[in-house]
Design a protein around this motif. Structure first.
Motif, PDB file in Angstrom:
ATOM      1  N   ASP A 170      36.702   1.939  -0.223  1.00  0.00           N
ATOM      2  CA  ASP A 170      36.220   2.057  -1.607  1.00  0.00           C
ATOM      3  C   ASP A 170      36.674   0.896  -2.471  1.00  0.00           C
ATOM      4  N   ASP A 171      37.812   0.346  -2.208  1.00  0.00           N
ATOM      5  CA  ASP A 171      38.327  -0.740  -3.049  1.00  0.00           C
ATOM      6  C   ASP A 171      37.929  -2.124  -2.516  1.00  0.00           C
ATOM      7  N   TRP A 172      36.945  -2.162  -1.594  1.00  0.00           N
ATOM      8  CA  TRP A 172      36.519  -3.469  -1.049  1.00  0.00           C
ATOM      9  C   TRP A 172      35.637  -4.181  -2.081  1.00  0.00           C
ATOM     10  N   ASP A 173      35.998  -5.413  -2.385  1.00  0.00           N
ATOM     11  CA  ASP A 173      35.252  -6.236  -3.344  1.00  0.00           C
ATOM     12  C   ASP A 173      34.620  -7.379  -2.560  1.00  0.00           C
ATOM     13  N   ASP A 174      33.254  -7.365  -2.486  1.00  0.00           N
ATOM     14  CA  ASP A 174      32.571  -8.393  -1.702  1.00  0.00           C
ATOM     15  C   ASP A 174      32.804  -9.792  -2.262  1.00  0.00           C
ATOM     16  N   GLU A 175      32.919  -9.877  -3.585  1.00  0.00           N
ATOM     17  CA  GLU A 175      33.108 -11.200  -4.174  1.00  0.00           C
ATOM     18  C   GLU A 175      34.491 -11.760  -3.847  1.00  0.00           C
ATOM     19  N   GLU A 176      35.499 -10.886  -3.867  1.00  0.00           N
ATOM     20  CA  GLU A 176      36.857 -11.358  -3.592  1.00  0.00           C
ATOM     21  C   GLU A 176      37.204 -11.296  -2.104  1.00  0.00           C
TER      22      GLU A 176
END
Length: 613
Positions: free
Chosen positions: A311-317
């Motif tokens: 859930d806390d995966w950020d594609d940009e980062e």
């Protein structure tokens, strides 16, 4: 019964009180210096004078770097801290792990191996934390002018004795350094080892180690007053004390043409034509087939279908998320990739060819150098008297474990003196440690209760009261008079021939005239006599004369008639009673064809008469 229970309760209370008093930490009194031929004793109880006698070494071990060569292990005088330790039991303790230790003390006077007395050294050890790798042996030093502050691993000693362990190797050393009287060289002689179990490295109890060497060269290693190992200086040391008469000539060399080969390759043998030395040991199995469903192009790893993007995966980062890879389940079940047949043993493989061996016709036997007289040969039949004198005792040790406890060191010439010294010291520790651990025998328990009562005299009162009271109660119960049984008048009447009044009639019965009753008994008795007579024509014993026989028959006939009349009376009265008791009941009529024998009739008459009575 109440008093008996009271006695048992008193005994139980006394035992419980004794146990509670015994479980309290008992005070330890150091054993007094024994009287006799004693060369050294140390109980470590005089704290002020211990460091005057025992000198810590300031030397370094040879062959080690400066940091590891120092004897910098900390020695301390402390009380034993294991289970069952006695209050005030002070000993010498190695306080640090993975350290080198060296400490020594001079004997009161040198011990010289002479005379008819033996040699005894004894001391106590307790591995309070167990022992994984290290030693607890004692060195008996031999240099009379030794500066104890320079004591190290190369310092000359006469005997080294005590336990040592590292890993799976456990032993009790007994090493003698013996001087060759011919060459003057000193060599270590090691005792054989015992096969006994060595629980003293791990049980955290105080153990007593004793070495006895007799003038006849026999020696014994004793652990906890039980023989652990025995041997002889002449037979059980390696290398032997006495040197051989002859030795190999060091200058003798084997000739160049000496052939000591027992077998050689057969020079006439040749390799067979079909022997293929280049054949591989394994070849592919030609009969193997590729399994059905095998994926030649299937990947070995595939993405995990059950994985979910966090859930806390950020594609940009974090970048584009990809599931983790797992082993392809199809590859595990069947297989994938390039298929190759399995390997099997090559039936044509024979390996490198070698010629067979045959007996060597030029064999000359095993070569050995010639023997020459041994220039160092000597034979000492009494090596005890040749042992190096002892001037000091010392511990030079290294251990990976700490808190090794030493106590009550003694050097003497008599085993009895050492045993008495142990009785006043080690025995008390032994019994207390095992009493707390519940391992004492019955005799030891009794000794322990006696010692506890001596320390607490009021327990003797409880002991005596508890033990004597049950015996007193048992004696009182045994001598107590029993109640007299009640006199039975009916039984007394049966035991006399005097006339007695008749019993009163039962309820519902009419009293009978006395005459009838007496006649009934007379008739009954006569019937019994008549029944016991043998039939006519048979005799029992001697037959009476003819005249008496006739008179007797007439008398019996008259008596028989009287008894029949009385019996009929009894039958009538019996039938009357039975008719009253059995009213309303249906009786089955007797069969007309059945006839009762005369004997049965007589028996019924007798029974009828007795019931009437």
């Amino acid at each position: 019964m109440k008093l008996l229970i009271l006695g048992v309760l008193a005994l139980s209370v006394s035992l419980v009180v004794a146990q509670e008093e015994g479980e309290k930490k008992r005070e330890f009194k150091p054993p007094p210096r024994p009287v006799g031929d004693v060369y050294f004793t140390e109980s470590f109880s005089e704290l002020d004078g211990v460091w005057d006698r025992w000198v810590r070494s300031a030397a370094k071990k040879e062959g080690l770097v400066d940091g590891a060569a120092k004897y910098d292990g900390e020695w301390a005088l402390e009380q034993l801290s294991t289970e069952g330790a006695l209050e005030g039991d002070i000993g010498l303790v190695m306080k640090e792990a993975a350290k080198h230790y060296a400490i020594a003390a001079k004997l009161d006077r040198p011990f010289i191996f002479e005379g008819k007395h033996g040699f005894v050294v004894q001391y106590e050890v307790n591995f309070q934390d167990g022992l994984s790798c290290g030693g607890a042996y004692l060195k008996l030093l031999t240099d009379e002018d030794l500066d104890l502050s320079t004591f190290h691993d190369k310092t000359a000693y006469s005997i080294m004795f005590g336990p040592d362990k590292c890993g799976m190797s456990s032993k009790v050393h007994m090493i003698v350094r013996f001087r060759n009287p011919v060459t003057g060289e000193v060599e270590e002689k090691h005792s054989k080892q015992s096969t006994e179990t060595m629980d003293f490295f791990s049980d955290k109890k105080t153990h007593l180690f004793t070495l006895l060497i007799r003038p006849d060269s026999e020696y014994r290693i004793i652990v906890d007053e039980m023989t652990f190992l025995y041997g002889n200086l002449l037979d059980d040391l390696t290398p032997p004390i006495n040197t051989p008469k002859e030795i190999d000539d060091p200058d003798d060399k084997m000739p160049a043409d000496w052939d000591e080969r027992e077998q050689i390759p057969d020079p006439e043998a040749s390799k067979p034509d079909d022997w293929d030395e280049d054949a591989p040991p394994n070849i592919p199995d030609e009969n193997a087939e590729k399994p059905e469903g095998w994926l030649d192009d299937g990947p070995e790893f595939v993405p995990d279908p059950d994985a979910n993007k966090p859930d806390d995966w950020d594609d940009e980062e974090d970048g584009e998320w990809e599931p983790p890879m797992i082993t392809n389940p199809v590859c595990e079940e069947v297989g994938c990739g390039t298929w190759e047949p399995p390997m099997i043993k090559n039936p044509a493989y024979k390996g490198k060819w070698k010629a067979p061996l045959i007996d060597n016709p030029d064999y000359m036997g095993k070569w050995a150098p010639r023997k020459i007289p041994n220039p160092a040969y000597f034979e000492d039949e009494t090596p005890f008297h040749s042992l190096l004198p002892i001037t000091a005792v010392g511990f030079e040790l290294w251990s990976m474990d700490k808190n090794i406890f030493f106590d009550n060191v003694i050097v003497t010439s008599e085993l009895t003196i050492a045993n008495n010294y142990a009785r006043d010291g080690w025995t008390l520790k032994f019994e207390n440690e095992r009493a707390v651990g519940g391992a004492l025998s019955l005799g030891s328990w009794l000794d322990w209760f006696v010692e506890t009562a001596n320390e607490h005299p009021y327990l003797w009162i409880l002991y005596v009261f508890s033990l004597v009271l049950p015996f007193v109660l048992c004696a009182a119960c045994c001598v107590k008079s029993k109640p007299q049984p009640k006199k039975d008048d009916a039984a007394a009447r049966k035991k006399t021939d005097e006339p007695t009044p008749d019993d009163p009639p039962r309820e519902g019965e009419e009293p009978q005239p006395a005459g009838e009753t007496e006649q009934s008994f007379v008739a009954s008795a006569e019937d019994e006599e008549e029944e016991e007579k043998p039939p006519e024509g048979e005799t029992k014993g001697e037959s009476p004369p003819p005249e008496q026989e006739g008179e007797a028959s007439q008398g019996e006939a008259s008596q028989g008639e009287a008894s029949q009349g009385e019996a009929s009376q009894g039958e009538e009265s019996q039938e009357g009673e039975e008719s009253q008791e059995g009213e309303g009941s249906q009786e089955e009529p007797p069969s007309q064809d059945t006839k009762e024998p005369a004997a049965t009739t007589k028996t019924k008459r007798r029974r009828g008469v007795r019931r009437e009575d």
